[in-house]
Each structure stands twice: as structure tokens, then as C-alpha cells.
Design a protein around this motif. Structure first.
Motif, mmCIF file in Angstrom:
data_model
loop_
_atom_site.group_PDB
_atom_site.id
_atom_site.type_symbol
_atom_site.label_atom_id
_atom_site.label_comp_id
_atom_site.label_asym_id
_atom_site.label_seq_id
_atom_site.Cartn_x
_atom_site.Cartn_y
_atom_site.Cartn_z
ATOM 1 N N UNK A 15 0.792 -1.556 -4.786
ATOM 2 C CA UNK A 15 -0.161 -0.894 -4.722
ATOM 3 C C UNK A 15 -0.920 -0.520 -4.632
ATOM 4 N N UNK A 16 -1.862 -0.640 -3.406
ATOM 5 C CA UNK A 16 -2.764 -1.272 -2.753
ATOM 6 C C UNK A 16 -3.886 0.107 -1.996
ATOM 7 N N UNK A 17 -3.255 1.199 -1.959
ATOM 8 C CA UNK A 17 -3.735 2.706 -2.026
ATOM 9 C C UNK A 17 -4.784 3.015 -2.427
ATOM 10 N N UNK A 18 -5.459 3.505 -3.009
ATOM 11 C CA UNK A 18 -6.249 4.215 -4.139
ATOM 12 C C UNK A 18 -7.635 4.703 -4.652
ATOM 13 N N UNK A 19 -7.672 5.270 -5.028
ATOM 14 C CA UNK A 19 -9.194 5.163 -5.464
ATOM 15 C C UNK A 19 -9.679 3.843 -5.920
ATOM 16 N N UNK A 20 -9.579 3.378 -7.125
ATOM 17 C CA UNK A 20 -9.703 2.244 -7.429
ATOM 18 C C UNK A 20 -10.085 1.511 -7.430
ATOM 19 N N UNK A 21 -9.485 0.856 -5.180
ATOM 20 C CA UNK A 21 -9.698 0.094 -4.646
ATOM 21 C C UNK A 21 -11.235 0.253 -4.283
ATOM 22 N N UNK A 22 -11.035 2.345 -3.641
ATOM 23 C CA UNK A 22 -12.223 2.796 -2.860
ATOM 24 C C UNK A 22 -13.746 2.270 -3.312
#
Ligand code: ANZ
Length: 788
Positions: A80-87
Motif C-alpha cells: 500500500x505504497x502511496x500516501x502521506x507517511x511515505x511522502x
């Protein structure tokens, strides 16, 4: 190497490579299927935590068990690779989110493999891969086409630090779930998914699925169905009216004031000139608070008088109209008739502002929220609240209605690391959808992704350009927002059924073969987010005709959290994090697996214990030694051990199916201890023991099978053993004797004994014989006899 121990450092990687090369755990697409799924991880920079494997090992054991039972098992994994934490992590480290995510995925994959999880790696998906998000964008277009996606100006939760809009479920205690900053309210034009079109189905279809009861309750409360009535109040000296929604119309005679939400439409019309400045000042203050803050009962109530009055339709009384933020703009009509004697919030408010409190329902102390006979209600006095509700509704021309708390799902995000929303706009701001054949709308890389308040995609030169074709259609600008990552995870389980399809999101016959998911394992914290979104998207796609089923998850289970040794939540700041890599290096993957299952009941929160994992490792070494040293012994025929082994096979089968892993592990331990204690250990049980151990401790089992027992094929080609071949005829078992459900004693009988045999034994027992006076008996063979 200590000869009393098995060498996990050699054995673990050896068999992991072997399974990967032999594609041991890949699904076949034929036969009787089982689809066993974990909620896919979000690949954080911290890597796996010992909490993750609790769920992953459990589903892995179930998957391996069904594989041995002859099922075609699909047990896939993805990211689940997209999203705020990754950013945010990428911003902090100064590397591009794509690069950061790719590195984390590699690390996560290695860690998952090191636990011996039998995932089908040929199906791996990554939501930030254009091949995947092309279909997320397609899903958006389908919803748009079917009027389930729309745009609306709305107050949204805004995180001033992350500079993004947050969904309600991303606001925790008034703060941003990710960074903890206090959330404020802002008005913006946003994309929504019309989840409310499925409200009733989302409640009703909970009857079709096997979810923990608590989770069903949480979902029902979240959807918040309520039955009540709409009634209209006239405003004094004006043509205006105010409609309210109430669940307690029976209390109408006790309505001593009215309250409008600060967001109430055309609020101006309900304010006198004198009160204008005060009310406007109040509205400004209120806009700084989140809905959750406003709902919190403990907070001091605030509000201001508008200067105007409404007329109570029941008795013609004039009651003052107030504005207060404990009334929400988004529920009902954003207006309430306040009944301080019978509603807690109204009571608090009335006391603070010295408003009249009139009791109209008899019962306990005020505020009395229960039902009872009406008082101070003119012709309705003496009627019970229940029946009066209908009569009063009739008298005041009200309308009985149903309302729900569930709101449409806000899906636009002013962030970089997500799937771009595939639309352009014309000069009048009407959306022009991008055609399916032009998907994916690829996320550009020439972007300033650090938050600025605007959508980062606006900073991309390439992205801002509009292709000729869409200029012809009237496009003047692009949508720069991206989709909430919960959109990516609302359909991923469908993609696993056909992950490499570049023509469709998945082929219908593959979806229909694999779905619904037979077992879904993941955290209870997703009950009101992901789990509802996924149910909604499934229902939408079913409605569009892509498949026939209406619920994606036939069975759902939540693993309990693994706490730190000090019984607190594991976190870096508490310094109590246990890294699974260290555990695997020290004790081996199988000890980690079995210990996590042994800790306690699967759904309970349990602290980590180093002593506990040492104990499990000792059990594995003992199993290894007893088989290595005795497998060439004579096979037969130790009756006692045979009985014990029969019980073990029965128990492991039952416990694995019921996910009672902790009791399964302890049964293994008890059996191995019993075997070791024998002076001469027979070997009849060895092969089948290795088979039933295999889902729990796959590395050791494969080692024992191929290297110690010298078998030519993998343990995973074997079938789950039948207990009945170990059944000892005529063995003695204990039957509990009850008197009207209370235990009075026991008798020992031959297994399979008839009721008469048991009654005869009871008769022979001087302490029990008096029970024969009872005429009624219930006998459950081999277990209980009840006299009553
Ligand atoms: C009068 C009343 C008297 C109420 C009483 C309750 C008790 P549920 O059951 O959750 O649907 N309400 C209506 N709209 C509201 C809004 N926008 N913001 C805050 N509260 C609102 O709740 C329905 C009740 O919540 C309604 O019934 C209304 O208060 C309040 F003794 O009306 B009641």
C-alpha cells in the motif's frame, strides 16, 4: 554447532530459496479454492515490527493448512505504497518518495520472506505502480460515469502542518493522525464518493459475513442509523421557518429554545441587527474547531443568542433561537429543538446560559433521557413517550424519517504521492473525464513535493500542459489533486485475482473464481475506514455488473497487538521495540512464528516475552532431537502414545480451523514431552507429526522431512493426515456426570459407550447413584451425561 539444536541460520534460508525456486506457494487457478489475505502493509522506513507477523503468520498457517487439505490456495501480498507517511518520510530524508518507497518495498519483501511466509510472489502488487493506479483511476471514472463521484464545496478538515485535507477518520482527537497538529476547518471544492448510496446495504449485508461481532457493531454505529421525525418551527415576525430533525418528538412540549449550527445556511436571516456583531464573532471562533472537538461532551458548551424567537408548534410558545457549535452543520438540518430536561447537552447548555428547563417525561433525575409517561404536555399528559411520539408528530404536521450519520467519502488530496485524479476542467469548471484509453495519468516526477498549500502537481511543467485532444474538448486546466490512498486499497484484493491484466482491472471469471475472500486478517483499527470503503467499492462494482457477489470478505479476523515487554504499546519513543530481524537471527523464523501464535488468544493484546520465545525454541529443538534420534526405531505399537497422537491430530486440525493457535502450540509441546519421556520411543507418529507441524514451523518441518527422514519430495506435496488411523479401539475415556447442568462427578468408560453403559456405571457409584431418581437424561457421547 550444538548437536542438541537445529541450525536455523542454515536451514531457514535454504528452504526459503527452495520454495521460491519451486514456486511452492503459487496459486494454480483450478480446483476448490481458498483465498486467504492479509491487509497489505504500507512499506514504512522502519521495516517490519514484531506486531506485523502476528496476523501474517496466522493467515500463513491457515493458508498452508488448506494447501495440505488439497485446496487451491491463493495467499498473495502487495504494498500500500502511496500516501502521506511515505511522502513525509521522503520529505524528512530529502529523497524522492518513489525512491524511498522502492527501497522500503525491497526491505519489506526480504523481511517477509525471512519469516517463511508462503506468499504467491508472482502476484505482488504496488499501488504506486502506474500499471496498478491506472485501474484506480479507471475506478474513479466508473464512479463518475455512474454518478457515484461528484464535486462539492464543503468544509473540510485541514492540517496546517501537512497542508492537506484529511478525512474524518484521519483526525484523531481533533489532531492530524499523522503529525499530531491541531486540525482546522476550511471550505474547498472537493471530490466525493457517494458511499451514502449504499447505506442500507452496508448495514443489512453485515448479516451475510462472518466478522467479529464488535466490528459489526462499530460499523453500524459509524453508519449511525436513527429513526425520528422532521418538524418545522415558524420564526416570530418573519416568513422564515426552521426545520429540525429529532428522535424525541415526544418531548416537544419541553423544547424551551432552539439552536442553529454556526454553518446554518442563510443564518443572517435569523439574527437581529443588534446581535449581528456578537454572532459573527462567535462563528469565526467556531470555525477553528473540528467536528470532533465540538462533539466532545466534556468540553464547555459555548453559544450566543440571535435575538430572534421561534414558535413551538405544539403550544404556540415563543422560544429563543441561539447559535451554538454543539450542533453540527452536517447532520440532520443543522438545527435542533433543545429539550434541556431530557437531553444531556441541552441540559448543560441551559444551565450555563440560564435557559428554562421543563420536565415533560416522568422518570429519574434530570436530565432524564429515558422513556416514561408525559407530563406538562397538555392533552398528551399520561400517555407513554412511545405512543405519544406518533400522535404529536401528527398534531404538528411532522414527518417520520430515518437519518444516517455516514457522510460521503471525501477523496481529493492536495498532495503529491497519490494517484492523479483523471480529469480536466472546461472554462466553466465542469469536469472533462480523461478517456480510459489515455490512462494511466502518470504522476510526474518534476515536482516540488514539499507542502505549500497548493497541490504539488501544479509545479510540474509537463503535467500542466493539456494535450491537443482535450483542448478540442474545451479543457482549460487540469485537476492537480490526487486520490486518497484509501481509494487504492478499496479494490486491491480484486487485482490479485488477475494482477498482470493490462486490458481490464481483472477478468470476470478470475474474480468470480477467487472471490469472495475466505479469510481476511488485519487490524481492528480499520473497521470504520478501509473495511467500509472496500465494502462500498465492491457493492458499486457489483452494481455496474462486473461480478455477482456483494461482500468482499466472507470472514474477517483481527490480530491482537503485540505490546512491549513492559506491557505498553511498542514505539520508538518508549524504547521497547523488538525487531523481528534480531529475533529471527537469534531464535530462527519458526521460533518467531510459533511464539507469536503461542503468546495468547489470537485476538488479544499480549506483551512480548523473551523468556517465552526461549521456551518455544527449546520445544523446537526437542522436537528435532526426538525425531532425529528415534525415527528409525520400531514403528509400533505404544498404545498410550498412539492415543495421545490421535488426540493431537484431532486438536491441531480443529484449532487450526478455528484459529485457536495458542492451544494448538501447547498441544504440540505436551505431546513432544510425552514422547520424550518414554523409555523407548516408537516412531509410528513421526511422519504425520512433521506434516501437522509444517504450517506452524515450515523450515524445521521441511528439514526433518527431506533431510532427516530422507524423503525425495517436499513436505508441501503431502496431504494433511487423517486422525482416524490412530484411533485406538476401546480406549478408556472420562464422561462428566451432571445434575441439572452442575457437575457431580465422573465415570470412566470405553470410548463409544452407550447411554445405558454410562447409566450403569453411575448406578454402581455410591456417590452418584441417587441421580438415577431423575427421569430425564441427556447424553453427549464420550463427553457428558446430564440428569434432570
Ligand atoms: C430533541 C431532543 C430531545 C433530542 C431529547 C434528543 C433528546 P441521533 O439519535 O444520533 O440521530 N440533533 C439533530 N440534529 C443535530 C445536529 N445537526 N447536531 C447536533 N445534534 C443534532 O440524534 C438525534 C438527536 O440529535 C435529535 O433529537 C436532536 O436532538 C439532535 F430529549 O431533538 B433531539
Amino acid at each position: 554447532m550444538d548437536p542438541n539444536k537445529y541450525d536455523h541460520q542454515t536451514i531457514d534460508p535454504k528452504w526459503q530459496r527452495y520454495w521460491e525456486t519451486n514456486k511452492t506457494f503459487e496459486a494454480k487457478n483450478k480446483g476448490k479454492k481458498k483465498y486467504i489475505l492479509d491487509m497489505f502493509p504500507y512499506p514504512s522506513g522502519d521495516g517490519l515490527h514484531v506486531g506485523h507477523p502476528r496476523g501474517y503468520v496466522a493467515s500463513d498457517i491457515v493458508a498452508k493448512y488448506y494447501q495440505m487439505k488439497g485446496f487451491d490456495v491463493m495467499h498473495p501480498v502487495g504494498f500500500d505504497a502511496f500516501g502521506l507517511p511515505a511522502e513525509n518520510a521522503a520529505i524528512k530524508k530529502g529523497v524522492h518518495p518513489a525512491e524511498n518507497t522502492a527501497n522500503n518495498v525491497v526491505r519489506f519483501s526480504e523481511q517477509l520472506k525471512s519469516i517463511g511466509l508462503g506468499y504467491d510472489w508472482s502476484r505482488v502488487i504496488n499501488t504506486s505502480d502506474p500499471e496498478y493506479y491506472k485501474w484506480t483511476q479507471w475506478l474513479f471514472l466508473k464512479l463518475l460515469e455512474n454518478d457515484l463521484a461528484y464535486q462539492k464545496e464543503a468544509y473540510v478538515n485541514w492540517c496546517p502542518n501537512d497542508k492537506t485535507v484529511l478525512a474524518n477518520e484521519q483526525v484523531v482527537g481533533g489532531c492530524c493522525e499523522r503529525c499530531g497538529t491541531e486540525v482546522v476547518q476550511q471550505k474547498r471544492k472537493q471530490w466525493f464518493f457517494r458511499i451514502t448510496a449504499f447505506t442500507e446495504d452496508l448495514i443489512k449485508d453485515l448479516d451475510l459475513v462472518d466478522f467479529p461481532e464488535g466490528t459489526k457493531e462499530i460499523q453500524k454505529n459509524w453508519i449511525g442509523k436513527s429513526e425520528g421525525a422532521d418538524i418545522t418551527f415558524k420564526v416570530k415576525d418573519s416568513d422564515e421557518e426552521i426545520t429540525v430533525y429529532t428522535t424525541r418528538l415526544d418531548t416537544l412540549f419541553g423544547a424551551t429554545y432552539m439552536v442553529l449550527a454556526p454553518e446554518y445556511e442563510n443564518l443572517d436571516k435569523f439574527i437581529t441587527d443588534q446581535q449581528k456583531a456578537t454572532v459573527e464573532g462567535y462563528i469565526k471562533e467556531a470555525s477553528k474547531k473540528t467536528e470532533l472537538d465540538r462533539l466532545a461532551d466534556t468540553k464547555d458548551k459555548t453559544g450566543v443568542f440571535t435575538g430572534k424567537y421561534a414558535i413551538n408548534p405544539a403550544n404556540g410558545e415563543e422560544i429563543p433561537i441561539w447559535v451554538a457549535d454543539y450542533v453540527l452543520g452536517s447532520y440532520g438540518y443543522g438545527a435542533v429543538m433543545a429539550v434541556p430536561a431530557h437531553d444531556e447537552r441541552d441540559f448543560e447548555f441551559a444551565k450555563k446560559f440560564d435557559l428554562p428547563i421543563r420536565k415533560v417525561v416522568s422518570g429519574g433525575e434530570l436530565p432524564y433521557v429515558g422513556e416514561g409517561d408525559l407530563v406538562n404536555s397538555e392533552e398528551f399528559d399520561g400517555e407513554s413517550s412511545n405512543t405519544a411520539f406518533v400522535a404529536i408528530t401528527k398534531k404538528v404536521d411532522g414527518k417520520i424519517t430515518t437519518k444516517y450519520r455516514l457522510r460521503d467519502w471525501l477523496v481529493s488530496r492536495q498532495r503529491y504521492w497519490g494517484a492523479p485524479i483523471p480529469v480536466f476542467y472546461d472554462k466553466d469548471d465542469n469536469p472533462i473525464p480523461i478517456e480510459e484509453k489515455d490512462l494511466p495519468v502518470v504522476l510526474p516526477t518534476d515536482v516540488e513535493f514539499r507542502p505549500s498549500g497548493e497541490s504539488p502537481l501544479e509545479t510540474s511543467k509537463d503535467f500542466s500542459e493539456i494535450p491537443e485532444k482535450y483542448i478540442k474538448k474545451g479543457a482549460v486546466r487540469r485537476e492537480f489533486d490526487t486520490l486518497d490512498t484509501f481509494v487504492c486499497s478499496s479494490w486491491y484484493f480484486l487485482r490479485y485475482t488477475d494482477p498482470n491484466n493490462d486490458k481490464e482491472f481483472a477478468k470476470k471469471d478470475k474474480i468470480n473464481y477467487w472471490m469472495p475472500i475466505d479469510l481476511y486478517v488485519g487490524g481492528a483499527e480499520h473497521s470504520t475506514g478501509h473495511l467500509i470503503f472496500a465494502r462500498f467499492i465492491t457493492k458499486a462494482l457489483q452494481k455496474f455488473g462486473y461480478f455477482e457477489f456483494s461482500e468482499p470478505f466472507a470472514k474477517l479476523r483481527h490480530p491482537g497487538m503485540v505490546l512491549g515487554e513492559n506491557n505498553e504499546k511498542m514505539s520508538k519513543s518508549r524504547g521497547n521495540v523488538i525487531n523481528p530481524d534480531d529475533v529471527i537471527a537469534g531464535f530462527g523464523a519458526d521460533a518467531l512464528r510459533m511464539y507469536e501464535m503461542f503468546m495468547g488468544p489470537f485476538d488479544q493484546f499480549i506483551p512480548w516475552s523473551t523468556a517465552g520465545i526461549e521456551g518455544v525454541r527449546k520445544f523446537l529443538d526437542r522436537s528435532y532431537r526426538v525425531i532425529r534420534d528415534n525415527h528409525k526405531n520400531e514403528a509400533d505399537e505404544d498404545q498410550d502414545l498412539k492415543e495421545k497422537f490421535y488426540d493431537l491430530v484431532v486438536k491441531i486440525t480443529k484449532d487450526t480451523e478455528n484459529m485457536d493457535f495458542n492451544t494448538a502450540v501447547s498441544a504440540f509441546m505436551v505431546f513432544v514431552n510425552a514422547a520424550i519421556e518414554k523409555e523407548k520411543v516408537s516412531s509410528f507418529w513421526v511422519e504425520d507429526f512433521v506434516k501437522i507441524l509444517a504450517p506452524y514451523a515450515p523450515h524445521l518441518a521441511e528439514e526433518l522431512w527431506q533431510d532427516i527422514l530422507a524423503k525425495k519430495t517436499s513436505i508441501w506435496e503431502e496431504s494433511w493426515p487423517e486422525a482416524k488411523k490412530y484411533k485406538v479401539e476401546g480406549r478408556i475415556i472420562t464422561v462428566v456426570v451432571q445434575e441439572a447442568g452442575k457437575k457431580r462427578g465422573e465415570v470412566n468408560v470405553k470410548e463409544g459407550a452407550s447411554q445405558q453403559d454410562v447409566v450403569d456405571l453411575v448406578d454402581d457409584d455410591p456417590k452418584l447413584e441417587k441421580l438415577l431418581e431423575y427421569k430425564n437424561r441427556i447424553y453427549i457421547q464420550d463427553r457428558i451425561i446430564n440428569f434432570y
